[in-house]
Scaffold this motif. Structure first.
Motif, PDB file in Angstrom:
ATOM      1  N   UNK A  61      25.153  17.931  50.881  1.00 55.11           N
ATOM      2  CA  UNK A  61      25.821  16.838  51.640  1.00 55.11           C
ATOM      3  C   UNK A  61      24.642  15.720  51.910  1.00 55.11           C
ATOM      4  N   UNK A  62      24.434  15.301  53.016  1.00 54.83           N
ATOM      5  CA  UNK A  62      23.645  14.346  53.333  1.00 54.83           C
ATOM      6  C   UNK A  62      22.102  14.553  53.050  1.00 54.83           C
ATOM      7  N   UNK A  63      21.742  16.044  53.118  1.00 54.99           N
ATOM      8  CA  UNK A  63      20.354  16.509  53.219  1.00 54.99           C
ATOM      9  C   UNK A  63      19.898  16.076  51.586  1.00 54.99           C
ATOM     10  N   UNK A  64      20.848  15.942  50.439  1.00 53.26           N
ATOM     11  CA  UNK A  64      20.020  15.869  49.281  1.00 53.26           C
ATOM     12  C   UNK A  64      19.470  14.450  48.808  1.00 53.26           C
ATOM     13  N   UNK A  65      19.614  13.623  49.738  1.00 48.67           N
ATOM     14  CA  UNK A  65      18.952  12.247  49.343  1.00 48.67           C
ATOM     15  C   UNK A  65      17.688  12.133  50.568  1.00 48.67           C
ATOM     16  N   UNK A  66      17.319  13.150  50.915  1.00 50.14           N
ATOM     17  CA  UNK A  66      16.271  12.839  52.051  1.00 50.14           C
ATOM     18  C   UNK A  66      14.881  13.064  51.570  1.00 50.14           C
ATOM     19  N   UNK A  67      13.783  12.705  52.223  1.00 53.42           N
ATOM     20  CA  UNK A  67      12.442  12.885  51.551  1.00 53.42           C
ATOM     21  C   UNK A  67      12.024  14.524  51.485  1.00 53.42           C
ATOM     22  N   UNK A  68      12.556  15.358  52.321  1.00 51.20           N
ATOM     23  CA  UNK A  68      12.492  16.802  52.291  1.00 51.20           C
ATOM     24  C   UNK A  68      12.981  17.210  50.890  1.00 51.20           C
ATOM     25  N   UNK A  69      14.095  16.622  50.398  1.00 50.30           N
ATOM     26  CA  UNK A  69      14.620  17.270  49.114  1.00 50.30           C
ATOM     27  C   UNK A  69      13.748  16.772  48.144  1.00 50.30           C
ATOM     28  N   UNK A  70      12.959  15.568  48.278  1.00 56.25           N
ATOM     29  CA  UNK A  70      12.255  15.141  47.086  1.00 56.25           C
ATOM     30  C   UNK A  70      11.248  16.120  46.685  1.00 56.25           C
ATOM     31  N   UNK A  71      10.529  16.456  47.976  1.00 51.20           N
ATOM     32  CA  UNK A  71       9.573  17.610  47.692  1.00 51.20           C
ATOM     33  C   UNK A  71       9.880  18.918  47.212  1.00 51.20           C
ATOM     34  N   UNK A  72      11.007  19.309  47.896  1.00 48.25           N
ATOM     35  CA  UNK A  72      11.846  20.632  47.262  1.00 48.25           C
ATOM     36  C   UNK A  72      12.018  20.620  45.824  1.00 48.25           C
ATOM     37  N   UNK A  73      12.347  19.533  45.465  1.00 48.29           N
ATOM     38  CA  UNK A  73      12.879  19.402  44.044  1.00 48.29           C
ATOM     39  C   UNK A  73      11.899  19.309  43.069  1.00 48.29           C
TER      40      UNK A  73
END
Length: 133
Positions: A61-73
């Motif tokens: 959902x919404x969490x996929x576009x967050x900065x945290x997602x960028x770091x995890x990916x």
């Protein structure tokens, strides 16, 4: 007379799906949209070695576009590749592009080039009409 066919488990240990690949230099493509972030690790010729996305990391959902997602990916995509130097190509306007770049730098890869390859129209197609809410 029918013979029973038994499946025997292999005595060899199973190889992991992702084996660690070692290359001296490569390219890291970060595609950061508003809804998702995709990081692809390639060799200099463009052959894909590893890739990961926010949905792949378990975010929804919404969490996929967050900065945290960028770091995890970025951390997930680089976990199966060992490289010394890399060129980073960043595409898209998303929020996670900067944190993905920081995660790449933190993984002890020397970044030789950072290039923004976001496609920009030179007054091409007519944009869709503005959304009214």
């Amino acid at each position: 007379m029918a013979k029973a066919i038994l499946k025997f488990r292999s005595r060899r240990t199973r190889r992991s799906r992702r084996r660690i690949r070692r290359i001296p230099k490569g390219r890291i493509h970060v595609q950061a949209g508003f809804n998702n972030i995709i990081v692809t690790v390639t060799d200099p010729q463009g052959r894909v070695l590893s890739s990961s996305s926010a949905g792949n990391c378990g975010l929804r959902g919404k969490r996929k576009g967050t900065p945290f997602a960028g770091e995890a990916v970025a951390a997930n995509a680089l976990s199966s590749v060992v490289m010394k130097r890399a060129e980073v190509m960043i595409k898209g306007p998303g929020l996670g592009r900067d944190t993905a770049l920081r995660a790449i730098a933190r993984s002890r890869i020397r970044i030789t080039l950072i290039r923004d390859v976001t496609p920009l129209p030179h007054n091409g197609c007519r944009p869709p009409k503005k959304r009214r809410v």
